[in-house]
Scaffold this active site. Sequence first.
Site, mmCIF file in Angstrom:
data_model
loop_
_atom_site.group_PDB
_atom_site.id
_atom_site.type_symbol
_atom_site.label_atom_id
_atom_site.label_comp_id
_atom_site.label_asym_id
_atom_site.label_seq_id
_atom_site.Cartn_x
_atom_site.Cartn_y
_atom_site.Cartn_z
ATOM 1 C CG ASN A 37 -2.053 0.924 1.178
ATOM 2 O OD1 ASN A 37 -2.320 1.501 0.135
ATOM 3 N ND2 ASN A 37 -2.764 1.088 2.289
ATOM 4 C CG HIS A 122 -11.225 -3.007 10.975
ATOM 5 N ND1 HIS A 122 -10.178 -2.265 10.487
ATOM 6 C CD2 HIS A 122 -10.723 -4.241 11.199
ATOM 7 C CE1 HIS A 122 -9.097 -3.020 10.418
ATOM 8 N NE2 HIS A 122 -9.398 -4.234 10.842
ATOM 9 N NE ARG A 147 -9.051 -1.958 13.789
ATOM 10 C CZ ARG A 147 -8.121 -1.339 13.045
ATOM 11 N NH1 ARG A 147 -6.905 -1.862 12.945
ATOM 12 N NH2 ARG A 147 -8.401 -0.247 12.382
ATOM 13 C CE1 TYR A 159 -4.961 2.460 10.783
ATOM 14 C CE2 TYR A 159 -5.520 1.813 13.028
ATOM 15 C CZ TYR A 159 -5.301 1.490 11.698
ATOM 16 O OH TYR A 159 -5.446 0.191 11.297
ATOM 17 C CG ASP A 216 -3.865 -1.444 14.966
ATOM 18 O OD1 ASP A 216 -2.779 -1.284 15.551
ATOM 19 O OD2 ASP A 216 -3.965 -1.672 13.743
ATOM 20 C CG HIS A 218 -1.742 1.994 13.133
ATOM 21 N ND1 HIS A 218 -1.184 2.802 12.183
ATOM 22 C CD2 HIS A 218 -2.234 0.932 12.458
ATOM 23 C CE1 HIS A 218 -1.346 2.262 10.977
ATOM 24 N NE2 HIS A 218 -1.983 1.118 11.125
ATOM 25 C CD GLU A 242 -3.150 -4.766 14.772
ATOM 26 O OE1 GLU A 242 -4.377 -4.932 14.933
ATOM 27 O OE2 GLU A 242 -2.639 -4.504 13.678
ATOM 28 C CD GLU A 268 -0.604 -3.475 10.702
ATOM 29 O OE1 GLU A 268 -1.590 -4.080 11.117
ATOM 30 O OE2 GLU A 268 -0.620 -2.285 10.359
ATOM 31 N NE ARG A 289 -2.641 -7.737 13.306
ATOM 32 C CZ ARG A 289 -3.571 -7.726 12.376
ATOM 33 N NH1 ARG A 289 -4.098 -8.842 11.932
ATOM 34 N NH2 ARG A 289 -3.985 -6.585 11.848
ATOM 35 C CG HIS A 318 -2.016 -7.053 8.074
ATOM 36 N ND1 HIS A 318 -1.354 -6.394 7.071
ATOM 37 C CD2 HIS A 318 -2.722 -6.114 8.732
ATOM 38 C CE1 HIS A 318 -1.645 -5.112 7.117
ATOM 39 N NE2 HIS A 318 -2.462 -4.910 8.120
ATOM 40 C CG ASP A 322 -3.686 -2.287 2.967
ATOM 41 O OD1 ASP A 322 -4.552 -1.948 3.813
ATOM 42 O OD2 ASP A 322 -2.552 -2.677 3.277
ATOM 43 C CD GLU A 345 -6.912 -6.549 9.878
ATOM 44 O OE1 GLU A 345 -5.771 -6.974 9.599
ATOM 45 O OE2 GLU A 345 -7.133 -5.353 10.127
ATOM 46 C CD1 TRP A 408 -1.167 7.911 10.060
ATOM 47 C CD2 TRP A 408 -0.946 5.882 9.149
ATOM 48 N NE1 TRP A 408 -2.400 7.514 9.609
ATOM 49 C CE2 TRP A 408 -2.297 6.271 9.049
ATOM 50 C CE3 TRP A 408 -0.555 4.626 8.649
ATOM 51 C CZ2 TRP A 408 -3.272 5.461 8.454
ATOM 52 C CZ3 TRP A 408 -1.518 3.825 8.059
ATOM 53 C CH2 TRP A 408 -2.861 4.248 7.966
HETATM 54 O O1 KDG Z 1 -1.675 -0.126 4.613
HETATM 55 C C1 KDG Z 1 -1.751 0.058 5.991
HETATM 56 C C2 KDG Z 1 -2.815 -0.832 6.574
HETATM 57 O O2 KDG Z 1 -2.595 -2.144 6.169
HETATM 58 C C3 KDG Z 1 -2.856 -0.796 8.081
HETATM 59 O O3 KDG Z 1 -2.989 0.518 8.518
HETATM 60 C C4 KDG Z 1 -4.016 -1.638 8.573
HETATM 61 O O4 KDG Z 1 -3.157 -1.569 10.790
HETATM 62 C C5 KDG Z 1 -3.878 -2.078 9.979
HETATM 63 C C6 KDG Z 1 -4.672 -3.236 10.398
HETATM 64 O O5 KDG Z 1 -4.487 -3.658 11.522
HETATM 65 O O6 KDG Z 1 -5.459 -3.721 9.604
HETATM 66 MG MG MG Z 2 -2.807 -2.939 12.446
#
Ligand code: KDG
Ligand code: MG
Length: 408
Positions: A37, A122, A147, A159, A216, A218, A242, A268, A289, A318, A322, A345, A408
């Site tokens: 992605n 999600h 989630r 996010y 998550d 992130h 996560e 991931e 993951r 994961h 994407d 997921e 991010w």
């Molecule tokens: O491309 C980035 C995504 O795959 C990511 O942000 C998704 O964190 C993610 C998740 O747990 O699905």
């Molecule tokens: Mg994630």
Amino acid sequence: MIVTQADVMVTSPGRNFVTLKITTDDGLVGYGDATLNGRELAVASYLRDHVATLLIGRDPHQIEDTWQYLYRGAYWRRGPVTMAAIAAVDVALWDIKAKAAGMPLYQLLGGASRTGALAYGHASGFELPSLFDSIREHLELGYRAIRIQSGVPGLDTVYGVAKSPAMGERYDYEPARRSAAPTAEQWDTRAYLRHVPTVFEAVRNEFGPELPLLHDGHHRMTPIQAAKLGKALEPYDLFWLEDCTPAENQEALRLVRRHTTTPLAIGEIFNTAFDYQTLITEQLIDYVRSAVTHTGGITPMKKLFDFAAMYQIKSGIHGPTDISPVGMAAALHLDLAIHNFGIQEYMRHSPETLEVFRTSYTFTDGLLHPGEQPGLGVEYDEDVADKFPYDPAYLPVNRLLDGTVHDW
Ligand code: KDG
Ligand code: MG
């Protein structure tokens, strides 16, 4: 049987996907997902310019040898671009092998260990009412694990949360924004740490103790912040927390683990088993993951899960939008076959994506099943795909309120 052709196809039915198609002299065709992605064309070029010609004339049945040839032969090992390219070749070859055998791929991986793979969806909302609506929608769709991502007071963008769900917006269809440069999001870890436990308390009060809930982080916390959050969330019995820290530094998880019994999931953005070595041998996490698409394919993922199983660590592959339906199908065959399956997921692709990729996997009563078609069970419609040309898109960047770039 030999490989006669290797084509790299890029399509953008709402978001970009890179797919490798391998054709054999027997007329069999195998597909592999090579989508990274926001950096899609790098993998497309790696495959087109450096891998495709190496595949011509090879025996497609020699999957392990081809994997080692591409991994060790490149000399420059690992990294997301290389490992996504190798994954696409590996998955396409497994697709061909299973089609040649006339079996769904999971049969070649040892056969089914369960009737289906528990999926999580999600749910998100800036405020509690929209979050609760989103949870209810997921329950109605049949999800048995969810989630939870919520807005944070004082932040305009967060996010994993759709800005206008009432307008039908799904953040998951298009987190990569179509712009010449990444859009900027805001972040304030202290505000987030104050808010998240109150969200989980409210969700538990509304939906009861049984529903498995995930969250998550992130990659945004320091180890001590992650430890604090894990501890604060213990009363709400999460299925997992996560990516609580940016885990390039595997040792960071020792500190988190020392302070909390909240289960941890990571990986991931990893791309080899080496990224997990400390995490697995020291039992610092509970769930692996990795995506099949980003971790070199089915061959290394099967080994990684077997390694994790020795330490009672489970899978949590994961599966955001994407990852293409080809990558998703590859995950589902593994999910069905491995012993230490944890959860999968599943965000559901857009209708346009599913016009390009014709899938045979199913989602029934919260469980995913890869289906019984020989191979992966996904067909790629090139005519439909050609209607959706590549469209540059970036993931956002994240800045603290003082402008500092943050994870991010
Ligand atoms: O491309 C980035 C995504 O795959 C990511 O942000 C998704 O964190 C993610 C998740 O747990 O699905
Ligand atoms: Mg994630």
